[in-house]
Design a protein around this motif. Structure first.
Motif, short mmCIF file in Angstrom:
data_model
loop_
_atom_site.label_atom_id
_atom_site.label_comp_id
_atom_site.label_asym_id
_atom_site.label_seq_id
_atom_site.Cartn_x
_atom_site.Cartn_y
_atom_site.Cartn_z
N ARG A 123 1.01 4.01 -3.00
CA ARG A 123 0.66 5.42 -2.75
C ARG A 123 1.78 6.34 -3.22
O ARG A 123 1.54 7.32 -3.93
CB ARG A 123 0.39 5.66 -1.26
CG ARG A 123 -1.01 5.40 -0.83
CD ARG A 123 -1.30 5.95 0.57
NE ARG A 123 -0.46 5.35 1.59
CZ ARG A 123 -0.74 4.20 2.19
NH1 ARG A 123 -1.82 3.53 1.90
NH2 ARG A 123 0.09 3.73 3.10
N HIS B 219 0.84 -1.21 0.00
CA HIS B 219 0.00 0.00 0.00
C HIS B 219 0.87 1.25 0.00
O HIS B 219 0.62 2.19 -0.77
CB HIS B 219 -0.91 0.01 1.22
CG HIS B 219 -2.07 -0.91 1.14
ND1 HIS B 219 -2.81 -1.25 2.24
CD2 HIS B 219 -2.64 -1.57 0.11
CE1 HIS B 219 -3.78 -2.08 1.89
NE2 HIS B 219 -3.69 -2.30 0.59
N GLU C 217 -4.70 -2.64 -6.04
CA GLU C 217 -5.98 -2.04 -6.42
C GLU C 217 -6.69 -1.38 -5.24
O GLU C 217 -7.50 -0.48 -5.46
CB GLU C 217 -6.87 -3.08 -7.08
CG GLU C 217 -6.36 -3.44 -8.49
CD GLU C 217 -7.18 -4.51 -9.19
OE1 GLU C 217 -7.88 -5.28 -8.50
OE2 GLU C 217 -7.09 -4.57 -10.42
N ASP C 218 -6.40 -1.80 -4.02
CA ASP C 218 -6.95 -1.08 -2.85
C ASP C 218 -6.65 0.41 -2.97
O ASP C 218 -7.48 1.26 -2.61
CB ASP C 218 -6.31 -1.57 -1.54
CG ASP C 218 -6.77 -2.92 -1.08
OD1 ASP C 218 -7.81 -3.43 -1.58
OD2 ASP C 218 -6.09 -3.50 -0.19
N ILE C 219 -5.47 0.70 -3.46
CA ILE C 219 -5.02 2.10 -3.55
C ILE C 219 -5.34 2.71 -4.91
O ILE C 219 -5.86 3.82 -4.99
CB ILE C 219 -3.50 2.20 -3.26
CG1 ILE C 219 -3.14 1.54 -1.94
CG2 ILE C 219 -3.02 3.65 -3.32
CD1 ILE C 219 -3.87 2.08 -0.71
N THR C 220 -5.05 1.98 -5.99
CA THR C 220 -5.27 2.58 -7.33
C THR C 220 -6.75 2.83 -7.60
O THR C 220 -7.08 3.79 -8.28
CB THR C 220 -4.67 1.71 -8.44
OG1 THR C 220 -5.28 0.41 -8.43
CG2 THR C 220 -3.16 1.57 -8.30
N GLU C 221 -7.62 1.97 -7.10
CA GLU C 221 -9.06 2.14 -7.35
C GLU C 221 -9.66 3.28 -6.54
O GLU C 221 -10.69 3.83 -6.91
CB GLU C 221 -9.80 0.84 -7.08
CG GLU C 221 -9.34 -0.34 -7.93
CD GLU C 221 -9.48 -0.13 -9.43
OE1 GLU C 221 -10.53 0.38 -9.85
OE2 GLU C 221 -8.51 -0.42 -10.15
N SER C 222 -9.03 3.62 -5.41
CA SER C 222 -9.56 4.69 -4.58
C SER C 222 -8.86 6.03 -4.85
O SER C 222 -9.21 7.04 -4.28
CB SER C 222 -9.43 4.34 -3.09
OG SER C 222 -8.07 4.27 -2.72
N HIS C 223 -7.85 5.98 -5.70
CA HIS C 223 -7.04 7.19 -5.97
C HIS C 223 -7.67 8.03 -7.06
O HIS C 223 -8.23 7.63 -7.98
CB HIS C 223 -5.62 6.75 -6.37
CG HIS C 223 -4.67 7.89 -6.41
ND1 HIS C 223 -4.42 8.60 -7.54
CD2 HIS C 223 -3.92 8.47 -5.44
CE1 HIS C 223 -3.54 9.55 -7.29
NE2 HIS C 223 -3.22 9.48 -6.01
N THR D 166 -4.70 -7.33 -5.52
CA THR D 166 -5.80 -6.75 -4.73
C THR D 166 -5.27 -5.64 -3.83
O THR D 166 -5.95 -4.62 -3.65
CB THR D 166 -6.55 -7.81 -3.90
OG1 THR D 166 -5.67 -8.37 -2.93
CG2 THR D 166 -7.13 -8.89 -4.78
#
Length: 106
Positions: free
Chosen positions: A64, A60, A100-106, A97
């Motif tokens: 970021r 993560h 994508e936790d970070i890229t999808e919320s960015h 996953t």
């Protein structure tokens, strides 16, 4: 990276043991400057190392920072795909996953 931007555990160490944190940060700087790799390559390598260590928090953190430094989500996700032949499908999927936790919320 300021102490406020650190993941919770690392931030606590930085606050409670500032001398140790500064020595650790200096070691990181020295390692980064020890060879010819450019900043982008170092970031992707560090992400790959975090993936290999199965450290969700480190993944993560590197994702970021990669995004903040202008790295594309696709390049970061490719690191997870490159992990599959070496680490196995479950590890590569877990890494994807976490990325994508970070890229999808960015």
């Amino acid at each position: 990276m300021t102490k406020q931007e650190l993941p919770a555990g690392a931030g606590q160490v930085a606050e409670q043991y500032p001398e140790i944190w500064e020595a650790y940060a200096e070691l990181g700087r020295a390692c980064a400057e020890s060879g010819p790799l450019d900043a982008r390559t170092r970031r992707l390598v560090k992400l790959a190392l975090a993936v290999g260590a199965r450290s969700e928090g480190a993944v993560h953190s590197h994702v970021r920072r990669g995004l903040e430094e202008g790295e594309s989500a696709e390049a970061l996700k490719q690191v997870a795909m490159l992990a599959i032949p070496t680490l196995g499908l479950p590890s590569g999927v877990a890494a994807l996953t976490w990325i994508e936790d970070i890229t999808e919320s960015h």
